[in-house]
Design a protein around this motif. Sequence first.
Motif, short mmCIF file in Angstrom:
data_model
loop_
_atom_site.label_atom_id
_atom_site.label_comp_id
_atom_site.label_asym_id
_atom_site.label_seq_id
_atom_site.Cartn_x
_atom_site.Cartn_y
_atom_site.Cartn_z
N ALA A 156 -4.72 -3.62 -0.68
CA ALA A 156 -5.75 -3.47 -1.85
C ALA A 156 -5.12 -4.00 -3.37
O ALA A 156 -4.23 -3.46 -3.60
N LEU A 157 -6.15 -4.96 -3.77
CA LEU A 157 -5.22 -5.52 -4.93
C LEU A 157 -6.22 -4.96 -6.03
O LEU A 157 -7.57 -5.06 -5.97
N LEU A 158 -5.61 -4.27 -7.13
CA LEU A 158 -6.42 -3.98 -8.38
C LEU A 158 -6.34 -4.88 -9.53
O LEU A 158 -5.10 -5.06 -9.86
N ILE A 159 -7.13 -5.62 -9.73
CA ILE A 159 -6.91 -6.76 -10.80
C ILE A 159 -7.96 -6.72 -11.97
O ILE A 159 -9.14 -6.42 -11.66
N ASN A 160 -7.77 -7.21 -13.17
CA ASN A 160 -8.45 -7.37 -14.13
C ASN A 160 -9.70 -8.67 -13.80
O ASN A 160 -9.13 -9.46 -13.13
N ASP A 161 -10.71 -8.73 -14.47
CA ASP A 161 -11.62 -9.87 -14.00
C ASP A 161 -11.11 -10.97 -14.59
O ASP A 161 -11.01 -12.03 -13.93
N ALA B 154 -1.08 -0.58 -2.15
CA ALA B 154 -2.04 -1.14 -3.14
C ALA B 154 -1.20 -1.79 -4.37
O ALA B 154 0.09 -1.56 -4.26
N CYS B 155 -1.92 -2.60 -5.16
CA CYS B 155 -1.12 -3.54 -6.08
C CYS B 155 -1.65 -3.93 -7.21
O CYS B 155 -3.04 -4.03 -7.19
N ASP B 156 -1.07 -4.26 -8.45
CA ASP B 156 -1.68 -4.60 -9.50
C ASP B 156 -0.66 -5.76 -10.20
O ASP B 156 0.37 -6.03 -9.56
N THR B 157 -1.20 -6.71 -10.90
CA THR B 157 -0.53 -7.67 -11.37
C THR B 157 -1.16 -8.13 -12.56
O THR B 157 -1.97 -7.43 -13.32
N MET B 158 -0.77 -9.18 -13.38
CA MET B 158 -1.07 -9.61 -14.84
C MET B 158 -0.85 -11.08 -14.79
O MET B 158 -0.37 -11.80 -14.07
N ASN B 159 -1.42 -11.64 -15.71
CA ASN B 159 -1.27 -12.92 -16.24
C ASN B 159 -0.05 -13.59 -16.12
O ASN B 159 0.28 -14.65 -15.59
N ILE C 16 2.09 -14.43 -4.66
CA ILE C 16 1.17 -14.75 -3.05
C ILE C 16 2.00 -14.15 -1.93
O ILE C 16 1.06 -13.52 -1.03
N ARG C 17 3.11 -14.32 -1.92
CA ARG C 17 3.84 -13.66 -0.91
C ARG C 17 3.65 -12.02 -0.81
O ARG C 17 3.48 -11.43 0.20
N THR C 18 3.89 -11.60 -1.93
CA THR C 18 3.41 -10.17 -2.06
C THR C 18 2.22 -9.54 -1.76
O THR C 18 1.81 -8.74 -0.71
N LEU C 19 1.17 -10.48 -1.95
CA LEU C 19 -0.44 -10.19 -1.54
C LEU C 19 -0.58 -10.22 0.01
O LEU C 19 -1.34 -9.60 0.32
N SER C 20 0.31 -11.28 0.37
CA SER C 20 0.26 -11.12 2.07
C SER C 20 0.34 -9.91 2.73
O SER C 20 0.01 -9.93 3.85
N ARG C 21 1.09 -8.99 2.02
CA ARG C 21 1.48 -7.57 2.61
C ARG C 21 0.74 -6.50 1.79
O ARG C 21 0.92 -5.28 2.19
N VAL C 22 -0.25 -6.85 1.08
CA VAL C 22 -0.92 -5.81 0.35
C VAL C 22 -2.40 -5.55 0.86
O VAL C 22 -2.96 -6.32 1.37
N VAL D 33 1.84 3.44 -0.97
CA VAL D 33 2.55 2.64 -1.91
C VAL D 33 1.78 2.09 -2.64
O VAL D 33 0.73 1.30 -2.56
N PHE D 34 1.90 2.34 -4.10
CA PHE D 34 1.30 1.50 -5.19
C PHE D 34 2.58 0.91 -5.94
O PHE D 34 3.48 1.24 -6.62
N LEU D 35 2.25 -0.66 -5.82
CA LEU D 35 3.13 -1.77 -6.54
C LEU D 35 2.50 -1.92 -8.15
O LEU D 35 1.69 -2.53 -8.28
N ALA D 36 3.02 -1.15 -8.99
CA ALA D 36 2.28 -1.34 -10.51
C ALA D 36 2.68 -2.48 -10.89
O ALA D 36 3.41 -3.55 -10.28
N ASN D 37 2.09 -3.00 -12.29
CA ASN D 37 2.33 -4.38 -12.73
C ASN D 37 3.89 -4.66 -13.11
O ASN D 37 4.03 -4.52 -14.28
N ILE D 38 4.41 -5.07 -12.19
CA ILE D 38 6.12 -5.73 -12.42
C ILE D 38 5.98 -6.79 -11.61
O ILE D 38 5.35 -7.59 -10.86
N ASP D 39 7.27 -7.54 -11.83
CA ASP D 39 7.64 -9.11 -11.25
C ASP D 39 7.30 -8.77 -9.83
O ASP D 39 7.84 -7.86 -8.85
#
Lengths: 303, 303
Positions: free
Chosen positions: A166-171, A142-147, A158-164, A118-124
Amino acid sequence: MAVLVVGSVAFDTVRTPFGAGEEVLGGSAAYFALAASFFTEVRLLAAVGEDFREEDAALLREHGVDLRGLTREPGRTFRWEGEYGYDLNNPRTLRTELGVFAGFRPRVPEAYRDSEVVFLANIDPEIQSEVLGQTRSPMLVACDTMNFWIERKRDALIRTLSRVDALLINDGEARQLTAEPNLVRAAHAIRDLGPRTVVIKRGEYGALMFRDGSVFSAPAYPLENVLDPTGAGDSFAGGFTGYLARTRDFSDEAMRRAVSFGSVMASLNVEDFSLRRLARTSRREVEERYGAFKHLTHFETID
Amino acid sequence: MAVLVVGSVAFDTVRTPFGAGEEVLGGSAAYFALAASFFTEVRLLAAVGEDFREEDAALLREHGVDLRGLTREPGRTFRWEGEYGYDLNNPRTLRTELGVFAGFRPRVPEAYRDSEVVFLANIDPEIQSEVLGQTRSPMLVACDTMNFWIERKRDALIRTLSRVDALLINDGEARQLTAEPNLVRAAHAIRDLGPRTVVIKRGEYGALMFRDGSVFSAPAYPLENVLDPTGAGDSFAGGFTGYLARTRDFSDEAMRRAVSFGSVMASLNVEDFSLRRLARTSRREVEERYGAFKHLTHFETID
């Protein structure tokens, strides 16, 4: 393995110093899906408006993307308008029109629920969690997010990340999420939140992957003609996740090849506006650029 | 092969978010010489003032650096004062005091004139040319420069470059020198000025080397504790040039290893203020970090 992606499908209006695209197909899930389609079966979950064009759906369908989860809702398709300066790293957002995306509540079709990746693209992040809740124990998330979400929906993120996995994120966003200016420490702090694998994307400078005791650095491919960086991060995610799904191998070696395929897909994507470059890419070209990447970073050990 | 380096030997006063150094040994030629001394014989050409400290000369001498070309002149040693913010990429210069460096006219000692490798550190391009004029046909000439000379002494710099084999330059300065925002094109434009090899340094993002039809990308080593980036570029140049001089091999493969050794020396240097980290480095540690670099960028080909 099939990959389920949830995210946006949008019409983008983009200006760069090298040209412009007007109401062209975009959105995180669209870029991801087309890039991942070179590697594996992709199932797309998103909503578009009544104005969505059949030709855009056809492009995705021709690449084998499963659109049973792409619903057409009353209203307009999500729109984003932005422009890039010469540095091409960060766009200036001129306008965002959520359209049907404002009321988007994901309903994962029955046929998608057994997706193993599953890839959770950058959404809510609340929507990201809802989607995860409707899947049956995927092997890799795997998951993305943004500022925006880091600022406004930190707890949900944080709750989502606990179930992820691989996080893909900008520096910049990795630093913002962890309040840690040093990237190595920021990556470790993110790993403490859940994701065992953290991939930090640095635009034209490539990507760094942090796993248990292992760091991998991939450059961005040096290109003479970058026309439009929009979707580079999502194309990267598509190559990365798609490759892992194809090989069913989540070892450190496979993850390194996956980051390299992510870089390959991003480097192709930025060579034209919208999804045009990926639309005319062949599998052979993807493999050739992977070989060029290998040569780009190759140096010998010493005796 | 012996390497001749001409450049500055200075007292630096540096503040970073992680500490400060007050009137510590610095200068492009000092950083270069200490880094290169791990690989080959180094001959230093520079001027210092009456206030130069014997302990600093001793540090270089203990590493085998030939100081017969380090002259002590009436006046004060060159001083630089600067500070770095959290991004650590570009310092703010607070004060520069040229001291004896203002009237520096290089006289290459007879014992240095047969040097087979020459590094022209970041000084007035007229002085760089004068030094070259006093050497007997070196096999490899490498060179650094900066925005100040690109603006003020462009013609002299172009003349120097026509005699240079390898230019090591920052990304921003490569763009400034060529008026070309795209780095790939900037590198090609620099190659048209003379240097067959162009190494573009990108600070924490590593380096790119452009040669005939070949591009090599080296990451910077991801570090948890960067204390002071001063001298990173000169340490890089010391590792790069020193390795080439030791191996007497200027092939593409050797140049790639040389860039990697440059990255190794820079990554060590930034872990402490002044030359302290290099001063306590062993050859074994240099080789170990080279191995870690190899692992950092390693990924497998696909079948």
